[in-house]
Write an enzyme that holds these catalytic residues in place. Structure first.
Site, short mmCIF file in Angstrom:
data_model
loop_
_atom_site.label_atom_id
_atom_site.label_comp_id
_atom_site.label_asym_id
_atom_site.label_seq_id
_atom_site.Cartn_x
_atom_site.Cartn_y
_atom_site.Cartn_z
CB SER A 190 48.25 -13.54 56.11
OG SER A 190 47.85 -11.97 56.22
CE1 TYR A 217 51.39 -8.36 61.07
CE2 TYR A 217 49.97 -8.31 58.90
CZ TYR A 217 50.39 -8.20 60.10
OH TYR A 217 52.27 -8.45 58.06
CB THR A 269 53.51 -10.80 62.14
OG1 THR A 269 53.56 -11.73 61.51
CG2 THR A 269 54.19 -9.61 62.03
CE LYS A 321 57.07 -13.94 58.44
NZ LYS A 321 56.45 -12.36 58.38
CG HIS A 371 57.22 -8.30 57.04
ND1 HIS A 371 56.51 -8.05 58.35
CD2 HIS A 371 56.52 -7.75 56.47
CE1 HIS A 371 55.07 -8.21 57.86
NE2 HIS A 371 55.09 -8.10 56.66
N GLY A 376 63.30 -14.80 54.02
CA GLY A 376 63.99 -13.76 53.05
C GLY A 376 64.70 -14.12 51.62
C1 LIG Z 1 52.82 -9.25 49.55
C2 LIG Z 1 53.03 -9.61 50.34
C3 LIG Z 1 52.59 -9.72 51.81
C4 LIG Z 1 53.48 -10.43 52.98
N1 LIG Z 1 52.09 -10.08 54.04
C5 LIG Z 1 52.58 -9.96 55.06
C6 LIG Z 1 51.79 -10.72 55.62
O1 LIG Z 1 50.37 -10.45 55.94
N2 LIG Z 1 52.16 -10.91 57.38
C7 LIG Z 1 53.16 -11.85 57.72
O2 LIG Z 1 53.64 -11.77 58.92
N3 LIG Z 1 53.74 -11.48 56.36
C8 LIG Z 1 53.58 -10.42 55.22
N4 LIG Z 1 54.25 -10.69 55.14
C9 LIG Z 1 55.83 -11.17 54.71
C10 LIG Z 1 56.14 -12.57 54.32
O3 LIG Z 1 55.79 -13.39 55.58
C11 LIG Z 1 57.52 -12.97 54.45
O4 LIG Z 1 58.41 -12.51 56.04
C12 LIG Z 1 57.99 -12.32 53.33
O5 LIG Z 1 57.35 -12.49 51.92
C13 LIG Z 1 59.78 -13.21 53.62
O6 LIG Z 1 60.46 -13.24 52.16
P1 LIG Z 1 60.34 -13.94 50.81
O7 LIG Z 1 59.27 -12.83 49.92
O8 LIG Z 1 61.84 -12.99 50.21
O9 LIG Z 1 60.37 -15.05 50.16
C14 LIG Z 1 53.72 -10.45 53.27
C15 LIG Z 1 55.10 -10.60 51.92
C16 LIG Z 1 54.94 -10.30 50.32
C17 LIG Z 1 55.71 -9.91 49.90
#
Ligand SMILES: Cc1cc2nc3c(=O)[nH]c(=O)nc-3n(C[C@H](O)[C@H](O)[C@H](O)COP(=O)(O)O)c2cc1C
Length: 356
Positions: free
Chosen positions: A109, A133, A159, A228, A252, A284
């Site tokens: 990330s 980002y 993203t 994404k 997300h 997701g």
């Molecule tokens: C705690 C947390 C932090 C996240 N941070 C980012 C991030 O920094 N960049 C990003 O593109 N997505 C981020 N996401 C989204 C994840 O990449 C992903 O799309 C999502 O967690 C998928 O769903 P799931 O948690 O049900 O597997 C984050 C999700 C969570 C739960």
């Protein structure tokens, strides 16, 4: 970690909760607004049923596949998530090594506590992608993506669903803030202790970006681009027209615009439109190997997990995350075998339908 070992991925959620500070836990499991989309992501898998075929030769089942030409041991990778060092002191390095042991892809990330080159030192063998980002400071963005390419990252994951952070009401209630000792070296400025970093992110990210800006990114960085956060056929078409090598159907994890569809429900229209012009991935709500099978059936090449990987990391560091991935791999293998599909490529639309 607990003894005996957890038997499924969901078991890790409660173990992780007990290991985490409550504010951070709310940050991990929470979504935006009323969390409708957060729940929908999981519910969409339960709205469908699998259609297995019998008397297929499944004496030799393999979960192996490829993403952007690189071989991985199973059609499931690690989605980018922020603040992994809050889940466990070894943070990103530990999760990346777990992915490496599992033979799959790790996405770093932009909100990590390490630079791309530091991650490469901590987990030199992992297949790694870098999530961007895109900040208003183009010079900073250009340096960051060049460093990722030099450090052996093989794709850039942009993203596109965060021109501002979604309303995370759990964080507002808990007052969750970035722990003061935690650095975010992939942002163009240092955050102060009192900032709720999601507000800051809205100020850092370039909200004027359009599809045409992807040309600039392609000129700065030679890595294949994966977008994404695509949820519609229209954006999937634009991603293909602008040369993207991959599209992640993602909302997300229900953390951005509440009320959008579950990713599994959005997948068929994206798959129809992309029609082989780019690779399609889905994240997701994936909690079981059978969920991965459904995503494959509806057109994804691979799934990605966010929270389940963090549960493993929080519960037991590298070993915990590695065990979560091993549980997934075992379940995916069994799902393929019982579906009558010796390889991920053989799972198709005929293997799933909506529940009656
Ligand atoms: C705690 C947390 C932090 C996240 N941070 C980012 C991030 O920094 N960049 C990003 O593109 N997505 C981020 N996401 C989204 C994840 O990449 C992903 O799309 C999502 O967690 C998928 O769903 P799931 O948690 O049900 O597997 C984050 C999700 C969570 C739960």
């Amino acid at each position: 970690m607990s003894d005996p070992l957890p038997i499924n991925v969901a078991d890790y959620e409660s173990i992780a909760e007990a290991a985490c500070e409550p504010g951070y836990w709310g940050y991990v499991v929470g979504g935006a607004g009323d969390e409708v989309t957060l729940r929908e992501n999981v519910a969409a898998f339960r709205r469908r049923v699998l259609r297995p075929r019998m008397l297929v030769d499944v004496s030799d089942v393999s979960t192996r596949t490829t993403v952007l030409g690189s071989e991985i041991a199973m059609p499931l990778g690690i989605a980018p998530t922020s603040l992994q060092r809050v889940a466990h002191p070894e943070g990103e390095g530990a999760l990346a090594r777990a992915a490496s042991d599992a033979g799959t892809v790790y996405t770093l990330s932009s909100l990590a506590s390490v630079r791309p080159r530091q991650l490469a030192e901590a987990a030199p063998d992992v297949l790694r992608w870098f999530q961007l980002y895109w900040s208003r400071d183009r010079g900073f963005t250009s340096e960051l993506v060049s460093e990722a390419a030099d450090a052996g990252f093989t794709a850039l994951v942009l993203t596109v669903d965060l021109p501002a952070a979604g309303p995370r009401e759990r964080d507002l209630r808990s007052g969750f803030k970035l722990p003061p000792e935690l650095l975010m070296p992939n942002l163009p400025r240092t955050l102060t202790e009192t900032e709720y970093f999601h507000d800051t992110l809205g100020e850092i990210v370039d909200t004027s970006l359009t599809w045409r800006d992807l040309e600039w990114l392609a000129s700065e960085c030679s890595l294949p681009l994966v977008v994404k956060g695509v949820l519609t056929a229209e954006d999937a078409a634009l991603a293909c027209e602008h040369g993207c090598a991959g599209v992640v159907v993602s909302n997300h994890g229900g953390r951005q615009l509440d009320g959008v569809s579950a990713t599994l429900d959005a997948l068929p229209e994206v798959a129809d439109t992309v029609a082989g012009r780019a690779e399609i991935y889905l994240d997701g709500g994936i909690r079981r190997g059978t969920d991965v099978a459904m995503a494959l059936a509806l057109g994804a090449r691979a799934g990605f997990v966010g929270r389940p990987a963090l549960w493993g990391l929080a519960a037991g560091g590298e070993a915990g995350a590695a065990h979560v991935l091993e549980l997934f791999r075992g379940e995916i293998a069994l799902a393929l075998l019982l579906l009558g599909c010796p390889t991920p490529a053989e799972v198709g639309p005929e293997h799933v339908r909506l529940r009656a």
